[in-house]
Design a protein around this motif. Structure first.
Motif, PDB file in Angstrom:
ATOM      1  N   GLY A 119      54.854 -54.537 -33.365  1.00 48.28           N
ATOM      2  CA  GLY A 119      56.131 -54.351 -32.699  1.00 48.28           C
ATOM      3  C   GLY A 119      57.295 -54.642 -33.633  1.00 48.28           C
ATOM      4  N   THR A 158      61.263 -54.444 -35.395  1.00 50.10           N
ATOM      5  CA  THR A 158      62.013 -53.475 -36.195  1.00 50.10           C
ATOM      6  C   THR A 158      62.069 -53.940 -37.635  1.00 50.10           C
ATOM      7  OG1 THR A 158      63.401 -52.876 -34.302  1.00 50.10           O
ATOM      8  CG2 THR A 158      64.226 -52.316 -36.490  1.00 50.10           C
ATOM      9  N   LEU A 160      58.294 -54.113 -26.765  1.00 53.40           N
ATOM     10  CA  LEU A 160      58.123 -53.293 -27.956  1.00 53.40           C
ATOM     11  C   LEU A 160      59.136 -53.653 -29.038  1.00 53.40           C
ATOM     12  CD1 LEU A 160      57.497 -49.762 -26.378  1.00 53.40           C
ATOM     13  CD2 LEU A 160      55.818 -51.235 -27.499  1.00 53.40           C
ATOM     14  N   GLU A 216      58.595 -45.708 -32.042  1.00 55.11           N
ATOM     15  CA  GLU A 216      57.450 -45.577 -31.147  1.00 55.11           C
ATOM     16  C   GLU A 216      57.786 -44.515 -30.096  1.00 55.11           C
ATOM     17  OE1 GLU A 216      55.237 -46.262 -27.492  1.00 55.11           O
ATOM     18  OE2 GLU A 216      57.388 -46.635 -27.803  1.00 55.11           O
ATOM     19  N   SER A 250      57.301 -50.951 -34.129  1.00 58.58           N
ATOM     20  CA  SER A 250      57.932 -50.100 -33.114  1.00 58.58           C
ATOM     21  C   SER A 250      59.052 -49.245 -33.683  1.00 58.58           C
ATOM     22  CB  SER A 250      58.462 -50.960 -31.963  1.00 58.58           C
ATOM     23  OG  SER A 250      57.404 -51.620 -31.302  1.00 58.58           O
TER      24      SER A 250
END
Length: 430
Positions: free
Chosen positions: A276, A278, A267, A290, A381
């Motif tokens: 996914g 950041t 993730l 998430e 995520s």
């Protein structure tokens, strides 16, 4: 009403001639600067640029990951320098090649069509690619010389239908995209002026700043101490057919008060389809995680807070975890609460989030953790929101694909709203 409008145009025409003259005498600005203010109602970050002929101010919401500037052209006056970009022209092909969703425009159209999106409401529409003049504040290292302006001709942007303005800050006429495309503001500035594709942003709860790099001494604009304090991490890109315009960083792990969380590594990584990872966002007010990441994060934070004798209280929307402010000490970096560390390319490279960027004071008695549940299947995520980015200097180098970030400026007894003042820029948006 008509006489007022004529007066506005006369004033704007005089201002335009003044700025052209200033730009011609200011050959090598060290930086182009954009004042950024936070709208207290929407928590959006807004800036103002001068646009069109005659030049008039236009207020725009800053979208760090936005692919380009878009505005509601229908509600504005007719600029004499505005020109539609023809379909299949070099400029049109360049725009479509670097903007997701714009490659399959109608082949028979005479005008270049791309797809502006309101990244707050997630609504998009077909828009026309247009070029026009913009003017941007210029300043030098010494700051003593004040500000002048640089004019950029044939700046590409998209006209958008009025309904895309729904949900954005009052008075704003569109969104200013700073993302990783060839027609974002930083890219077009560097192309027009022959400079590095680099910019620095410093957000604040009140007044912040964005600076477009104009030379090797760019860092000294913020002072040598702050510039030397930057830590660098690679900007991550997806390897799919459509490269994302947003800025992603590679988080390997998260720790709270030195204790590493057990998270799903898949993730945290960005896959080829752009799922996914950041990203950094000026559109998301508070960091979104998430759901499974959030659950683990909240559980660990509650344990750390309990060990520090923090008292949980009823939640206050939109936050799910709140505490009593009673007995909580405050320091120069905010409340003394559990420290959050985002581990980047190694354990030695970390983004530290202290109380000033983690806790939101909702009233005199209650403070809440400024991290929210983003749901089970978000495309991203983790989205680091504006509140977590405030009073942190962020330097985006698109050429080297690196992000430089400072520790919280409060640790250096500084803040983004004290870095630079704009007393010599009195123009108000329409």
């Amino acid at each position: 009403m008509a006489s007022s409008f004529q007066f506005l145009l006369l004033g704007s025409s005089f201002m335009y001639l003044t700025f052209v003259s200033l730009a011609q005498t200011f050959h090598s600005p060290n930086a182009l600067v954009f004042p950024i203010t936070k709208d207290v109602k929407t928590l959006q970050y807004v800036t103002t640029i001068l646009h069109g002929t005659p030049l008039v101010p236009i207020k725009l919401v800053v979208d760090l990951g936005g692919p380009f500037l878009w505005t509601d052209c229908a509600s504005r006056y007719a600029s004499s320098s505005s020109r539609p970009v023809p379909n299949r022209s070099i400029k049109c092909l360049t725009a479509k090649a670097h903007v997701v969703g714009s490659k399959n425009c109608l082949s028979g159209a005479q005008k270049c069509e791309i797809f502006p999106e309101n990244s707050i409401t997630r609504l998009g529409a077909r828009g026309e690619l247009v070029e026009d003049t913009i003017a941007i504040q210029s300043g030098d290292d010494s700051k003593a010389a004040g500000l002048t302006a640089t004019v950029v001709q044939q700046f590409l942007f998209s006209c958008a239908p009025p309904f895309l303005l729904n949900g954005i800050a009052s008075g704003a006429k569109g969104m200013l995209g700073l993302g990783r495309t060839r027609i974002s503001l930083p890219s077009q500035i560097s192309s027009a002026l022959g400079t590095h594709r680099k910019f620095t942003i410093c957000l604040s709860s009140s007044e912040g700043i964005m600076v477009s790099d104009q030379g090797p001494d760019h860092g000294s604009f913020f002072g040598p101490e702050i510039s030397r304090s930057l830590t660098y991490t690679p900007l991550v890109t997806n390897q799919g057919d459509n490269l994302l315009p947003e800025y992603f960083v590679g988080i390997k792990s998260i720790s709270i008060e030195g204790k590493r969380l057990s998270l799903n590594a898949s993730l945290l990584s960005l896959d080829g389809e752009g799922v996914g990872g950041t990203k950094l966002s000026t559109i998301v007010p508070y960091t979104m995680m998430e759901s499974t990441i959030y659950a683990t994060f909240i559980e660990a934070y509650i344990k750390a807070a309990s060990s520090m004798n923090m008292t949980m209280v009823a939640s206050v929307a939109p936050f799910s975890l709140c505490f009593s402010s009673k007995g909580i000490e405050s320091g120069k970096s905010g409340q003394k609460v559990p420290v959050i560390d985002l581990m980047l390319q190694s354990e030695m490279v970390k983004w530290r989030i202290l109380g000033g960027n983690s806790m939101v004071r909702v009233n005199n008695e209650v403070m809440c953790l400024g991290f929210l549940d983003g749901g089970l299947n978000p495309r991203t995520s983790i989205a680091l929101g504006g509140y977590q980015l405030e009073d942190t200097l962020l330097q985006f180098d698109l050429g080297s694909s690196m992000l430089g970030f400072s520790q919280s400026l409060s640790m250096m007894q500084c803040s983004c709203n004290s870095v630079f003042k704009f007393d010599s820029w009195p123009v108000e948006p329409l």
